[in-house]
Write an enzyme that holds these catalytic residues in place. Structure first.
Site, PDB file in Angstrom:
ATOM      1  N   GLY A 174      -1.697   4.335 -16.850  1.00 28.61           N
ATOM      2  CA  GLY A 174      -2.315   4.655 -18.138  1.00 28.61           C
ATOM      3  C   GLY A 174      -2.639   3.421 -18.972  1.00 28.61           C
ATOM      4  CG  ASN A 194       0.364  13.719 -12.566  1.00 28.99           C
ATOM      5  OD1 ASN A 194       0.460  14.820 -13.111  1.00 28.99           O
ATOM      6  ND2 ASN A 194       1.231  12.751 -12.754  1.00 28.99           N
ATOM      7  CG  HIS A 229       5.147  10.699 -12.714  1.00 30.57           C
ATOM      8  ND1 HIS A 229       5.116  10.021 -13.911  1.00 30.57           N
ATOM      9  CD2 HIS A 229       3.938  10.501 -12.133  1.00 30.57           C
ATOM     10  CE1 HIS A 229       3.929   9.444 -14.045  1.00 30.57           C
ATOM     11  NE2 HIS A 229       3.190   9.728 -12.976  1.00 30.57           N
ATOM     12  CB  SER A 252      -5.169   1.815 -14.107  1.00 36.67           C
ATOM     13  OG  SER A 252      -4.373   1.919 -15.289  1.00 36.67           O
ATOM     14  CD  GLU A 267       3.563   9.671 -17.236  1.00 32.08           C
ATOM     15  OE1 GLU A 267       3.333  10.882 -17.043  1.00 32.08           O
ATOM     16  OE2 GLU A 267       2.678   8.790 -17.156  1.00 32.08           O
ATOM     17  CE  LYS A 275       0.017  10.689 -15.550  1.00 29.02           C
ATOM     18  NZ  LYS A 275       0.198   9.310 -15.949  1.00 29.02           N
ATOM     19  CD  GLU A 304       2.050   7.278  -9.885  1.00 28.90           C
ATOM     20  OE1 GLU A 304       0.861   7.610  -9.845  1.00 28.90           O
ATOM     21  OE2 GLU A 304       2.870   7.776 -10.685  1.00 28.90           O
TER      22      GLU A 304
END
Ligand code: 13P
Length: 253
Positions: free
Chosen positions: A177, A11, A99, A217, A101, A13, A171
């Site tokens: 991250g 991904n 996702h 991660s 985010e 991003k 996730e």
């Protein structure tokens, strides 16, 4: 136990211009076509999709391509949005939906995620449907309950055999991250719960065939351990998928 084809999905991003994308593909071309038996996918920003699609075809790379989001309507007055028709028009196979985010920064809810999943499936796109708990939810012992709600509400009103048409990505938000990877055994346990839930909703056969991957991660030095877990069928990778050498180490774990 069904044979589930492993998937390593990157991904990107909000990274990479079209020029960066072409340089990246040059860098992975020699290593990505090795037959590992797995499926390799990249989900790029919208702006890079057509360049990447053309380059994948030109270089004959075994890389599936996806977007990172989409609206659920086909057309309309939705300034700044991209529709499933537009993604299909580019020949894409995948789209990330829900996702964390998008949920945390852009107000997506289980309800909008549900609309997107329905629209993606209706248009023959394969959603990579993301679920996961926050750190405070985990610490309050709510992981299973939060994820069950995300899955039940996200897949509400969706039927048929989803096993080849959907991928679920677990996730945990606290692992994205942050460098804090979930213990592979813990991720495996959560994924086992997800599979059991999918089994109760869609039947055991679908649940056994459906791929459920882990994200948060994942790096070249931990990917093999994660992939060794029996319930974990792949990885959705952010930061470590952006450099060709790291991406190739992930793909060829
Ligand atoms: P990182 O691999 O950078 O933790 O990101 C994971 C992710 O969000 C993939 O969708």
């Amino acid at each position: 136990m069904a044979d589930r084809r492993p998937m390593i999905a990157g991904n990107w991003k909000m990274h990479m211009t079209t020029g960066d994308a072409v340089t990246f593909l040059e860098g992975v071309a020699a290593g990505v076509n090795e037959d590992t038996g797995g499926e390799v996918v990249i989900c790029t920003p919208y702006t890079a999709l057509s360049t990447v699609a053309a380059d994948i075809e030109k270089k004959n790379l075994k890389i599936g391509l996806g977007a990172q989001n989409m609206h659920w309507e086909e057309t309309g007055a939705f300034t700044g949005e991209i529709s499933p028709l537009m993604l299909v028009d580019l020949g894409l196979e995948f789209v990330i939906v829900g996702h964390s985010e998008r949920r945390q920064l852009f107000g997506e809810t289980n309800e909008t995620v549900n609309k997107k999943l329905k629209a993606a499936l209706d248009h023959g796109l394969k959603p990579i449907f993301c679920v996961g708990e926050t750190l405070s939810q985990r610490e309050a012992g709510q992981t299973t309950e939060v994820i069950a709600a995300q899955i039940k509400e996200g897949l509400e009103g969706i039927g048929g055999d989803l096993s080849e048409r959907l991928v679920i990505a677990y996730e945990p938000i606290w692992a994205i991250g942050t460098g804090k990877v979930a213990e592979p055994e813990d991720a495996n346990d959560v994924i086992r719960h997800i599979r059991a839930l999918v089994g109760s909703l869609f039947g055991v056969d679908t649940a056994q065939k459906l791929r459920i991957i882990y994200g948060g991660s994942v790096k070249p030095d931990n990917v093999a351990k994660i992939m060794a877990e029996p319930e974990i069928d792949g990885a959705l990778v952010g930061g470590a998928c952006l450099k060709p050498d790291s991406f190739l180490k992930l793909v060829n774990y």
